[in-house]
Design a protein around this motif. Structure first.
Motif, PDB file in Angstrom:
ATOM      1  N   THR A  75       0.838  -1.196   0.000  1.00 55.29           N
ATOM      2  CA  THR A  75       0.000   0.000   0.000  1.00 55.29           C
ATOM      3  C   THR A  75       0.876   1.251   0.000  1.00 55.29           C
ATOM      4  N   VAL A  77       1.931   4.718   0.826  1.00 56.14           N
ATOM      5  CA  VAL A  77       1.595   5.677   1.868  1.00 56.14           C
ATOM      6  C   VAL A  77       2.495   6.895   1.659  1.00 56.14           C
ATOM      7  N   TYR A  85       0.563  13.868  -1.277  1.00 51.84           N
ATOM      8  CA  TYR A  85       0.075  13.621   0.083  1.00 51.84           C
ATOM      9  C   TYR A  85      -1.395  14.019   0.174  1.00 51.84           C
ATOM     10  N   ARG A  99       3.728   0.224   2.301  1.00 53.66           N
ATOM     11  CA  ARG A  99       3.568  -0.219   3.693  1.00 53.66           C
ATOM     12  C   ARG A  99       2.447  -1.237   3.766  1.00 53.66           C
ATOM     13  N   CYS A 143      -2.664   7.912  10.240  1.00 52.45           N
ATOM     14  CA  CYS A 143      -1.582   8.328   9.348  1.00 52.45           C
ATOM     15  C   CYS A 143      -1.899   7.959   7.902  1.00 52.45           C
ATOM     16  N   GLN A 144      -2.347   6.727   7.687  1.00 50.69           N
ATOM     17  CA  GLN A 144      -2.644   6.281   6.334  1.00 50.69           C
ATOM     18  C   GLN A 144      -3.854   6.995   5.751  1.00 50.69           C
ATOM     19  N   ALA A 147      -2.530  10.449   4.718  1.00 46.11           N
ATOM     20  CA  ALA A 147      -1.565  10.358   3.625  1.00 46.11           C
ATOM     21  C   ALA A 147      -2.220   9.967   2.310  1.00 46.11           C
ATOM     22  N   ARG A 148      -3.242   9.138   2.385  1.00 41.99           N
ATOM     23  CA  ARG A 148      -3.892   8.649   1.177  1.00 41.99           C
ATOM     24  C   ARG A 148      -5.196   9.378   0.895  1.00 41.99           C
TER      25      ARG A 148
END
Length: 172
Positions: A75, A77, A85, A99, A143-144, A147-148
């Motif tokens: 994935t 990230v 981002y 990740r 976080c993911q 970020a995504r």
């Protein structure tokens, strides 16, 4: 005759049929994956320097295992400095790392948590159920999602007033 082996391996016979009656028992996909995950974690502990006995395993070992698995993730990230981002579908490739996806880690921990107890560990001492692991998973999820650019929102539970359309209407 094979029943003891099947119980030790965590499989059960479907529908309660007798496995000694000539039928091969195939564990479910979940049971097979749980056994593979458990064996992988056991191998990870053996490869530590010095090797770690399962009875000495704690949540720090579990966190090290999750970080180790990150290198095999698929994935993308994005890092905070990346121009993509926060974009769920970036228009071009970038050098951000791959990740393990949050959902995969969450499912893995669920299987390992169950396997720990099935293999003789106590629920109170289960390192996969510790608060530190829950915090780590929550941080990975947040976080993911940032970020995504994928929001993870909790689903609201319906109250009894919302479930019935006539409950808000006054009686005549």
């Amino acid at each position: 005759m094979n029943r003891g082996k099947e119980l030790a391996e965590g499989s059960s016979s479907p529908g309660g049929s007798d496995p000694s009656a000539g039928q091969a028992v195939t564990p479910s996909r979940y049971e097979s994956q749980k056994r593979r995950d458990w064996n992988t974690f056991g191998q990870f502990l053996k490869n530590q320097r010095p090797p770690v006995a399962l009875s000495q395993c704690n949540s720090n070992h579990v966190l090290e295992f999750l970080r180790y698995l990150d290198q095999f993730g698929k994935t993308k990230v994005h890092l905070q400095g990346c121009i993509f981002y926060g974009q769920p579908e970036p228009p071009a490739p970038c050098t951000c790392p791959l990740r393990q996806a949050w959902g995969s880690l969450d499912a893995l921990i669920g299987r390992l948590r169950a396997a720990y107890e099935e293999n003789g560990g106590s629920a109170e001492m289960n390192p996969f159920a510790s608060g530190g692991i829950r915090i780590y998973l929550r941080e990975v999820k947040e976080c993911q999602s940032k970020a995504r650019g994928i929001p993870y929102k909790k689903k609201k539970k319906k109250t009894s007033d919302e479930s019935s359309p006539s409950s808000n209407m006054p009686f005549s």
